[in-house]
Design a protein around this motif. Structure first.
Motif, short mmCIF file in Angstrom:
data_model
loop_
_atom_site.label_atom_id
_atom_site.label_comp_id
_atom_site.label_asym_id
_atom_site.label_seq_id
_atom_site.Cartn_x
_atom_site.Cartn_y
_atom_site.Cartn_z
N HIS A 136 0.85 -1.20 0.00
CA HIS A 136 0.00 0.00 0.00
C HIS A 136 0.89 1.25 0.00
N ASP A 195 0.30 4.29 0.94
CA ASP A 195 0.10 5.21 2.05
C ASP A 195 0.85 4.70 3.28
N LYS A 203 -0.89 3.31 6.18
CA LYS A 203 -1.54 2.00 6.02
C LYS A 203 -0.46 0.98 5.65
N TYR A 235 0.41 -1.91 4.87
CA TYR A 235 -0.14 -3.20 4.49
C TYR A 235 0.58 -3.77 3.26
N ARG A 293 -3.87 -10.07 3.57
CA ARG A 293 -3.26 -8.79 3.93
C ARG A 293 -2.41 -8.97 5.19
N THR A 332 0.47 -6.88 7.87
CA THR A 332 0.97 -5.59 8.33
C THR A 332 2.48 -5.68 8.49
N ILE A 380 -2.64 -1.64 -6.23
CA ILE A 380 -3.47 -0.71 -5.45
C ILE A 380 -3.91 0.43 -6.35
N GLY A 430 -7.24 3.76 -3.45
CA GLY A 430 -6.91 2.91 -2.33
C GLY A 430 -7.53 1.53 -2.36
N LYS A 431 -8.32 1.22 -3.38
CA LYS A 431 -8.91 -0.11 -3.49
C LYS A 431 -7.87 -1.12 -3.95
N VAL A 432 -8.11 -2.37 -3.61
CA VAL A 432 -7.22 -3.46 -4.02
C VAL A 432 -7.76 -4.09 -5.30
N ASN A 437 -12.21 -3.56 -0.96
CA ASN A 437 -11.64 -2.63 0.02
C ASN A 437 -10.47 -3.30 0.71
N ILE A 438 -9.66 -2.51 1.42
CA ILE A 438 -8.47 -3.07 2.04
C ILE A 438 -8.79 -4.00 3.21
#
Length: 501
Positions: free
Chosen positions: A100, A102, A105, A107, A126, A128, A157, A161-163, A190-191
């Motif tokens: 991601h 951002d 985020k 991820y 997903r 982290t 991405i 911001g959608k996957v 969505n994430i």
């Protein structure tokens, strides 16, 4: 109009074969900047996806189940994660990845194949990231039907911001047109794995349908999403992906230009590609390039290929939705190329894919697989160049064979034991001519036995070739590789084709 393109592909631009001081070798010129290549890391288990990480290292997946990162300057490697559940077989394993953008985020999204009993499945997970490890796995998509091929599996991405994720048809073409199946699709979630309210099919992750096996996803300028997609025996595609659009597979390959395709397109709105390739090139990863570091590549899609073992630079128009030109680099320099990414500095990185499902033709080499850097050669570097080698003029049958048959059956006709059957001394080749012609026109699907060994053969139909082309390539394989059978005439092909109808 579909038809065979009988030509030998030459590198576009000024090819420089040699080396630049301190690096592996020079690669080519983009007409304004001399470029060089350098191996960043070697001895990998197929680096399927590579991306520029948040720490300015290259993050990459390996089909064996490891996610690692490598310092692009020093080659230092750190393993971030290993997933024991990954099922590694031929083209299967740990595949797509997206980080991601951002930093708030942190991820990482990973797609991989696994087994449940005898069933092959895929999942999107997903993680982290923190320091040099990945924690807190969350399954976003699970139990995606898979197969020994056609699993898609590229992840990216979106600007919102959608996957986005591509899935293959899992070797069942009907999946692609079934909106209730998530195979043969581009998906959007969505994430957290929930379905966006503005998706075209309420409650479904499906964003577009009618895909065979999309192995590249990348956003260009103005949020335009591109996908690179494997055709069957014809019409590999580069598509602009649109919300709710249908891309035709299995009823349309490329453009609506055959009688059967036109009949389907009269009842179904089909979005056709912005570019297609026949003979097929096996397109894999794509990345958008908009840096001034290599000026000639600015506003281009970078596409790596498996079958033609090359990097293609696809120059786009100002709107960013059409291909104006194509140039070919790294032509058979490093073997099959699977992944591509661009650094913030404008350097390009590609990964090789020589230890996957279809080795051969001199690969894998001792150092495979590798991640390779492409960058402007420093001023004052000594570049040693060699004269261009002139490729031999091939017989027409050999040209057709190289375009459509070599990737599986190999240039020596020996195939790969247990995977692709040999053509030397086999009854299917040397026996009844009509049987051979029928196989070439109709294709094969399912188990066959060749020289006492069983093969689960998936050979496409080559009925799009003319009678002349079928006769040339059939005659070639019956008289080469030590075979000494009679040739096949156009009239014989015509007779079998007429009977087949």
């Amino acid at each position: 109009m579909k038809g065979i393109l009988l030509f030998l592909v030459l590198i576009t631009g000024v090819a420089l074969t040699g080396y630049v001081s301190g690096v592996d070798k020079s690669v080519s010129s983009d007409d304004s900047v001399r470029l060089a290549t350098k191996t960043v890391i070697s001895n990998l288990n197929v680096a399927w996806e590579i991306t520029w990480g948040p720490d300015n290292w290259i993050w990459f997946t390996e089909q064996g189940g490891s996610l690692s990162k490598v310092n692009p300057e020093t080659g230092e490697r750190k393993i971030l994660l290993h997933i024991p559940e990954v099922y590694r077989y031929r083209s299967l394993g740990l595949l797509g990845m997206a980080v991601h953008p951002d930093p708030k985020k942190p991820y990482v999204f990973l797609d991989y194949t696994y087994k449940n009993g005898t069933s092959i499945l895929s999942k999107l997970v997903r993680y982290t990231y923190t320091a040099d490890t990945l924690i807190n796995p969350v399954i976003l998509l699970n139990d995606i039907p898979g197969a020994t091929g056609h699993n898609g599996s590229r992840v990216t991405i979106a600007p919102d911001g959608k996957v986005m994720m591509s899935t293959g048809d899992a070797v069942k073409g009907a999946n692609a047109q079934n909106s209730g199946s998530i195979n043969g699709k581009i998906l959007r979630i969505n994430i957290d794995g929930t379905i966006p309210a503005d998706n075209p099919f309420p409650g479904s992750p499906v964003w577009s349908l009618g895909h065979r096996n999309a192995q590249g996803l990348a956003f260009g300028r103005k949020g335009i999403l591109f996908s690179s997609e494997h055709g069957d025996a014809v019409e590999d595609e580069l598509n602009v992906i649109k919300k709710g659009a249908n891309y035709g597979w299995p009823f349309v390959e490329g453009f609506c230009d055959t009688e059967k395709e036109q009949a389907f397109c009269k009842t179904t709105e089909v979005t056709v590609p912005v570019k297609s390739w026949t003979p097929v090139i096996a397109p894999a990863g794509i990345a958008y390039y908009n840096s001034s570091t290599i000026p000639g590549w600015r506003n281009s899609l970078l596409l790596v290929t498996l079958k033609t073992q090359s990097l293609r630079v696809l120059k786009l128009n100002e709107a960013g939705n059409e291909v104006l030109s194509e140039k070919t680099y790294l032509d058979h320099e490093f073997g099959r190329l699977r992944g591509v990414c661009v650094s913030p500095a404008g350097d390009v990185y590609v990964s090789t894919s020589n230890r996957d499902w279809n080795p051969g033709e001199g690969y894998p080499k001792k150092e495979d697989d590798r991640i390779i850097k492409i960058f402007p050669a420093k001023a004052g570097s000594t570049i040693v160049t060699q004269k261009k080698t002139v490729k031999p003029v091939l017989l027409p049958g050999a040209v057709i064979y190289n375009n459509y048959c070599t990737s599986c059956h190999k240039s020596d006709g020996k195939g790969i034991a247990g995977i692709f059957p040999p053509l030397k001394g086999t009854s299917q080749v040397l026996g009844d001519k009509n049987t051979l012609i029928h196989i070439m026109l109709k294709g094969l699907s399912g188990p066959i036995t060749v020289k006492g060994q069983k093969y689960n053969q998936e050979m496409p139909a080559f009925n799009f070739l003319s009678n002349k082309d079928i006769s040339l390539v059939a005659s070639y394989i019956r008289t080469q590789f030590g075979n000494k059978a009679s040739t096949v005439s156009e009239a014989e092909v015509s007779k079998v084709r007429a009977a087949k109808k």
